[in-house]
Write an enzyme that holds these catalytic residues in place. Sequence first.
Site, PDB file in Angstrom:
ATOM      1  N   ARG A 129      12.572  44.493  15.008  1.00 55.19           N
ATOM      2  CA  ARG A 129      12.866  43.104  15.779  1.00 55.19           C
ATOM      3  C   ARG A 129      12.234  43.236  17.306  1.00 55.19           C
ATOM      4  O   ARG A 129      12.059  42.199  17.418  1.00 55.19           O
ATOM      5  CB  ARG A 129      14.553  43.390  15.905  1.00 55.19           C
ATOM      6  CG  ARG A 129      15.159  43.031  14.654  1.00 55.19           C
ATOM      7  CD  ARG A 129      16.686  42.952  14.695  1.00 55.19           C
ATOM      8  NE  ARG A 129      17.361  42.174  13.758  1.00 55.19           N
ATOM      9  CZ  ARG A 129      18.547  42.516  13.410  1.00 55.19           C
ATOM     10  NH1 ARG A 129      19.443  43.409  13.968  1.00 55.19           N
ATOM     11  NH2 ARG A 129      19.075  41.612  12.178  1.00 55.19           N
ATOM     12  N   LYS A 139      28.653  45.169  -0.871  1.00 54.42           N
ATOM     13  CA  LYS A 139      29.915  44.321  -1.121  1.00 54.42           C
ATOM     14  C   LYS A 139      29.687  42.831  -1.534  1.00 54.42           C
ATOM     15  O   LYS A 139      28.715  42.012  -1.179  1.00 54.42           O
ATOM     16  CB  LYS A 139      30.689  43.894   0.141  1.00 54.42           C
ATOM     17  CG  LYS A 139      31.470  45.283   0.448  1.00 54.42           C
ATOM     18  CD  LYS A 139      31.948  45.254   2.021  1.00 54.42           C
ATOM     19  CE  LYS A 139      33.249  44.207   2.196  1.00 54.42           C
ATOM     20  NZ  LYS A 139      33.591  44.225   3.571  1.00 54.42           N
ATOM     21  N   GLY A 154      19.105  43.451   7.090  1.00 54.31           N
ATOM     22  CA  GLY A 154      18.748  44.469   7.895  1.00 54.31           C
ATOM     23  C   GLY A 154      18.527  45.862   7.063  1.00 54.31           C
ATOM     24  O   GLY A 154      17.631  46.356   7.249  1.00 54.31           O
TER      25      GLY A 154
HETATM   26  P1  ADP Z   1      21.412  43.926   3.835  1.00 59.25           P
HETATM   27  O1  ADP Z   1      22.009  44.774   5.329  1.00 59.25           O
HETATM   28  O2  ADP Z   1      20.029  44.286   3.579  1.00 59.25           O
HETATM   29  O3  ADP Z   1      22.080  42.776   3.874  1.00 59.25           O
HETATM   30  P2  ADP Z   1      23.956  45.176   2.876  1.00 59.25           P
HETATM   31  O4  ADP Z   1      24.505  45.542   4.189  1.00 59.25           O
HETATM   32  O5  ADP Z   1      24.634  44.184   1.902  1.00 59.25           O
HETATM   33  O6  ADP Z   1      22.157  45.003   2.871  1.00 59.25           O
HETATM   34  O7  ADP Z   1      23.970  46.776   1.869  1.00 59.25           O
HETATM   35  C1  ADP Z   1      23.201  47.633   2.417  1.00 59.25           C
HETATM   36  C2  ADP Z   1      24.091  48.836   1.853  1.00 59.25           C
HETATM   37  O8  ADP Z   1      24.325  48.671   0.229  1.00 59.25           O
HETATM   38  C3  ADP Z   1      23.266  50.022   2.070  1.00 59.25           C
HETATM   39  O9  ADP Z   1      23.642  51.070   3.058  1.00 59.25           O
HETATM   40  C4  ADP Z   1      23.349  50.804   0.561  1.00 59.25           C
HETATM   41  O10 ADP Z   1      23.734  52.140   0.799  1.00 59.25           O
HETATM   42  C5  ADP Z   1      24.570  50.060   0.025  1.00 59.25           C
HETATM   43  N1  ADP Z   1      24.771  50.254  -1.338  1.00 59.25           N
HETATM   44  C6  ADP Z   1      23.812  50.108  -2.265  1.00 59.25           C
HETATM   45  N2  ADP Z   1      24.340  50.201  -3.679  1.00 59.25           N
HETATM   46  C7  ADP Z   1      25.412  50.840  -3.459  1.00 59.25           C
HETATM   47  C8  ADP Z   1      26.400  51.362  -4.459  1.00 59.25           C
HETATM   48  N3  ADP Z   1      26.058  51.378  -5.906  1.00 59.25           N
HETATM   49  N4  ADP Z   1      27.307  52.052  -3.940  1.00 59.25           N
HETATM   50  C9  ADP Z   1      27.568  52.091  -2.654  1.00 59.25           C
HETATM   51  N5  ADP Z   1      26.761  51.557  -1.790  1.00 59.25           N
HETATM   52  C10 ADP Z   1      25.869  50.905  -2.187  1.00 59.25           C
HETATM   53 MG    MG Z   2      23.561  45.498   6.212  1.00 55.00          MG
END
Ligand code: ADP
Ligand code: MG
Length: 397
Positions: A35, A203, A353
């Site tokens: 960033r 989520k 992020g």
């Molecule tokens: P972004 O920041 O790219 O939008 P999110 O914040 O929605 O992504 O999600 C990222 C997190 O999701 C990561 O820390 C990852 O470990 C978690 N994650 C991915 N798959 C799983 C899973 N099967 N169970 C639990 N957590 C998960």
């Molecule tokens: Mg995130």
Amino acid sequence: MKTIEDLGDLAGQRVLVRSDLNVPIKDEVIGDDGRIRASLPTLVKLAKAGAKVIVTAHLGRPKGEPNPKYTLAPVAKRLGELLQPEGITVRFASDVTGDAAQTAVQDLDEGEVLLLENVRYDPREESKDEAERGALADELAALADVFVSDGFGVVHRKQASVYDVARKLPHAAGGLVLAEVDVLKKLTEDPARPYVVVLGGAKVSDKLAVIDNLIAKADKLLIGGGMVFTFLKAQGHEVGKSLLEDDQLDVVRGYLKDAGDKIVLPTDIVVAPEFKADSPATVVAADAIPADQLGLDIGPESGKAFAAEVAAAKTVFWNGPMGVFEMAAFAGGTKAVAQALTEVDGLSVVGGGDSAAAVRQLGFADDAFGHISTGGGASLEYLEGKELPGLAVLEED
Ligand code: ADP
Ligand code: MG
């Protein structure tokens, strides 16, 4: 939207810039400085135009009071290192709009950059009360002659340094905001097809509105990450100890019914008995997750299938890791999808992020992708079809 060029000759002018410098910091060491780097072109452009550049930004959630844990001092240092090759001096003010900030602005020379302390140290920044936000915006506006909004990651926030201050000064969008909006327009208005959207992350509830809006626009919606299990459960499968949002099952059932074969789910899953890096991992069919295990990544067969869909697309938007990429044993799905994005003959966009951090951690270069967005929440809200206050205000005179 007005651009920096529309602001006229900026030599000698005090230009307040809202940047997004919210980088991960642990023990005063900056992790991914993506960033900060993304903020440089606008700062360099203004400094080279002879402006006195005053930057306001936030770090983390200090909840309206000074807290050394959230000081921007390490960011000022890094900014200084990155701007040194350009011959640009970076100064730091130890408060937001107080004596330190005012004195530093007075002493600032043309072509220099001053970073103000974390704007979220001031409770008025995030206040719901317009008059409170307005009072802080007045103090920020008093430091400058014009305002440039360049913190794309915060344009979905109706906050003093993002929204209110734009109403107090002649304003323009910085290059980063313009570039991000340009990409998002391509994703929502007439995208080249096939258009594939890949969603993952922790989520479902975070991403429901995006699914809702993109289901109509995309040709394929590939689902991975923690949200997969709510989809699998909605199909009637057991998901063991995996992440599950029971209260979203009905909504997800609705998507599965309406979207037909647009929604693609993994056919295999990497499971382990515990959420631990060294927990013994095995691959099982997506409809046969053992009761005492949890799903931590999409399986290799799914990784290949997802990669094939992505690589054949002309437009790809990806948000959310396919698995717990922070642990090597569960990074395979994310790596397969990231690799496929680099092979897209068309527009490939990474948003979020953690997704941006994942591709860098897995060793991919930023320029292997069409665009890596600096704003997770902001790009998602744009794709949900919402009006973003920090963009709307820039359209005003
Ligand atoms: P972004 O920041 O790219 O939008 P999110 O914040 O929605 O992504 O999600 C990222 C997190 O999701 C990561 O820390 C990852 O470990 C978690 N994650 C991915 N798959 C799983 C899973 N099967 N169970 C639990 N957590 C998960
Ligand atoms: Mg995130």
